[in-house]
Design an enzyme around this catalytic site. Sequence first.
Site, PDB file in Angstrom:
ATOM      1  N   LYS A   1     104.255  30.381  35.145  1.00 20.63           N
ATOM      2  CA  LYS A   1     104.815  29.073  35.492  1.00 20.63           C
ATOM      3  C   LYS A   1     104.371  28.107  34.401  1.00 20.63           C
ATOM      4  O   LYS A   1     103.776  27.047  34.663  1.00 20.63           O
ATOM      5  CB  LYS A   1     104.303  28.677  36.889  1.00 20.63           C
ATOM      6  CG  LYS A   1     104.990  27.486  37.503  1.00 20.63           C
ATOM      7  CD  LYS A   1     106.341  27.787  38.100  1.00 20.63           C
ATOM      8  CE  LYS A   1     106.968  26.490  38.601  1.00 20.63           C
ATOM      9  NZ  LYS A   1     108.361  26.590  38.965  1.00 20.63           N
TER      10      LYS A   1
ATOM     11  N   ASP B   1     103.008  41.540  47.681  1.00 27.76           N
ATOM     12  CA  ASP B   1     103.222  41.552  49.139  1.00 27.76           C
ATOM     13  C   ASP B   1     104.702  41.355  49.462  1.00 27.76           C
ATOM     14  O   ASP B   1     105.236  41.973  50.384  1.00 27.76           O
ATOM     15  CB  ASP B   1     102.402  40.448  49.824  1.00 27.76           C
ATOM     16  CG  ASP B   1     101.085  40.969  50.386  1.00 27.76           C
ATOM     17  OD1 ASP B   1     100.516  41.896  49.777  1.00 27.76           O
ATOM     18  OD2 ASP B   1     100.635  40.459  51.431  1.00 27.76           O
TER      19      ASP B   1
ATOM     20  N   TYR C   1      91.844  32.334  41.877  1.00 24.72           N
ATOM     21  CA  TYR C   1      90.871  33.107  42.656  1.00 24.72           C
ATOM     22  C   TYR C   1      89.504  33.179  41.962  1.00 24.72           C
ATOM     23  O   TYR C   1      88.660  33.974  42.331  1.00 24.72           O
ATOM     24  CB  TYR C   1      91.389  34.530  42.909  1.00 24.72           C
ATOM     25  CG  TYR C   1      92.558  34.623  43.884  1.00 24.72           C
ATOM     26  CD1 TYR C   1      92.979  33.520  44.608  1.00 24.72           C
ATOM     27  CD2 TYR C   1      93.219  35.828  44.086  1.00 24.72           C
ATOM     28  CE1 TYR C   1      94.044  33.607  45.489  1.00 24.72           C
ATOM     29  CE2 TYR C   1      94.286  35.927  44.972  1.00 24.72           C
ATOM     30  CZ  TYR C   1      94.699  34.808  45.668  1.00 24.72           C
ATOM     31  OH  TYR C   1      95.745  34.906  46.543  1.00 24.72           O
TER      32      TYR C   1
ATOM     33  N   ASP D   1      99.427  38.685  43.582  1.00 26.75           N
ATOM     34  CA  ASP D   1      99.112  38.905  44.994  1.00 26.75           C
ATOM     35  C   ASP D   1     100.354  38.660  45.847  1.00 26.75           C
ATOM     36  O   ASP D   1     100.737  39.482  46.674  1.00 26.75           O
ATOM     37  CB  ASP D   1      97.986  37.929  45.384  1.00 26.75           C
ATOM     38  CG  ASP D   1      97.306  38.320  46.680  1.00 26.75           C
ATOM     39  OD1 ASP D   1      97.522  39.454  47.150  1.00 26.75           O
ATOM     40  OD2 ASP D   1      96.552  37.487  47.206  1.00 26.75           O
TER      41      ASP D   1
ATOM     42  N   ASP E   1     108.570  31.637  40.424  1.00 26.32           N
ATOM     43  CA  ASP E   1     109.311  31.268  41.631  1.00 26.32           C
ATOM     44  C   ASP E   1     110.726  31.856  41.602  1.00 26.32           C
ATOM     45  O   ASP E   1     111.184  32.469  42.571  1.00 26.32           O
ATOM     46  CB  ASP E   1     109.342  29.744  41.835  1.00 26.32           C
ATOM     47  CG  ASP E   1     109.670  28.972  40.571  1.00 26.32           C
ATOM     48  OD1 ASP E   1     109.789  29.589  39.495  1.00 26.32           O
ATOM     49  OD2 ASP E   1     109.816  27.734  40.658  1.00 26.32           O
TER      50      ASP E   1
END
Length: 322
Positions: free
Chosen positions: A162, A222, A119, A218, A194
């Site tokens: 990751k 969610d 981002y 993020d 993941d």
Amino acid sequence: MSEEIAVVPGDGIGAEVVPVAVDVLDAVGDFSFVHADAGDAVAAETDDPLPEETREAAAAADATLFGAAGETAADVVLPLRSAVDSFVNVRPARTYPGVDALQPDTDLVFLRENTEGVYAGHEATLADGVTTTTRVVTREASARLAEFACDYAPEGFTVAHKANVMRETDGLFKQTVEDVAEGNDVPTEDALMDALAMHLVQSPEDYDVVVCPNLAGDVLSDLSAGLVGGLGLLPSANLGPERGLFEPVHGSAPDIAGEGVANPAATVLSAAMLLEFLGHDDEGQRVRSAVETVLAEGPRTPDVGGEASTKEMRDALLAQLG
Ligand code: ATP
Ligand code: MG
């Protein structure tokens, strides 16, 4: 002198739920509110979704309460977060008695890196049909996040990453966070983001505080909204060294905007985080208790199983605080 709070309701349901949180803040404290515009509506008039006076209001206030921006979200939220110099986004996701949840034992807090990762804004089109982005990870930002995490969760936390694939960027992130934690005698465990997503769905009770790179934080927060009963319950705090920007995790929800049925809980809980950030812990706790009572006993908005309007929930919250 009363503390100054910048209030930026923005678009859609932001404009419906932020006034509820302002009424709640007014009921428990003595604040001076500075109202400012941002988002699609102001962009339609001025071509600028984030007027300079709004940015300045956020940069000057002790704290800012923000609602949501629609299409212009990226041009509003990211600059507002940097206006308060925020480096961490704190996103708690927990269940409440009275609200049906996929995973009733969820009580998580995501500490999301808030300034870099994918981002960072370095997107480019190299040629027609060929695009890139640059993922930025620095030791400085990772260490600042880790120092915050050590203060926030001295009993320990999980580091999401990751690093097996993004060896340079997440390698640096993971190593830096773990080094800082070790230096502070704070235990950590690491988790591939993941696999962590799967484990959070299956057994969220195994986790407590999760420290994440920007995009992972993020997405995982969610995901956790889905575990606890919806976006209408998730508050967030973007914290800097001196200021903070407090906002619900949800967006402008155009599908229900204007109907008067938006759940104000996420924004009111964001206001509770604002109170605590300003050192008003008792008031923050009173607000949390009011939200818990109203969610347990009703009236509740339709997203959390009720039939009430935003206004009915507001009135019930204020009655709890009265
Ligand atoms: P945006 O682009 O501004 O993020 P969106 O369409 O993604 O808008 P969100 O606000 O992110 O919408 O929310 C997704 C859905 O979750 C909404 O369409 C709405 O149905 C539901 N929702 C989100 N927040 C609330 C809330 N406070 N009360 C009730 N329902 C909500
Ligand atoms: Mg959204």
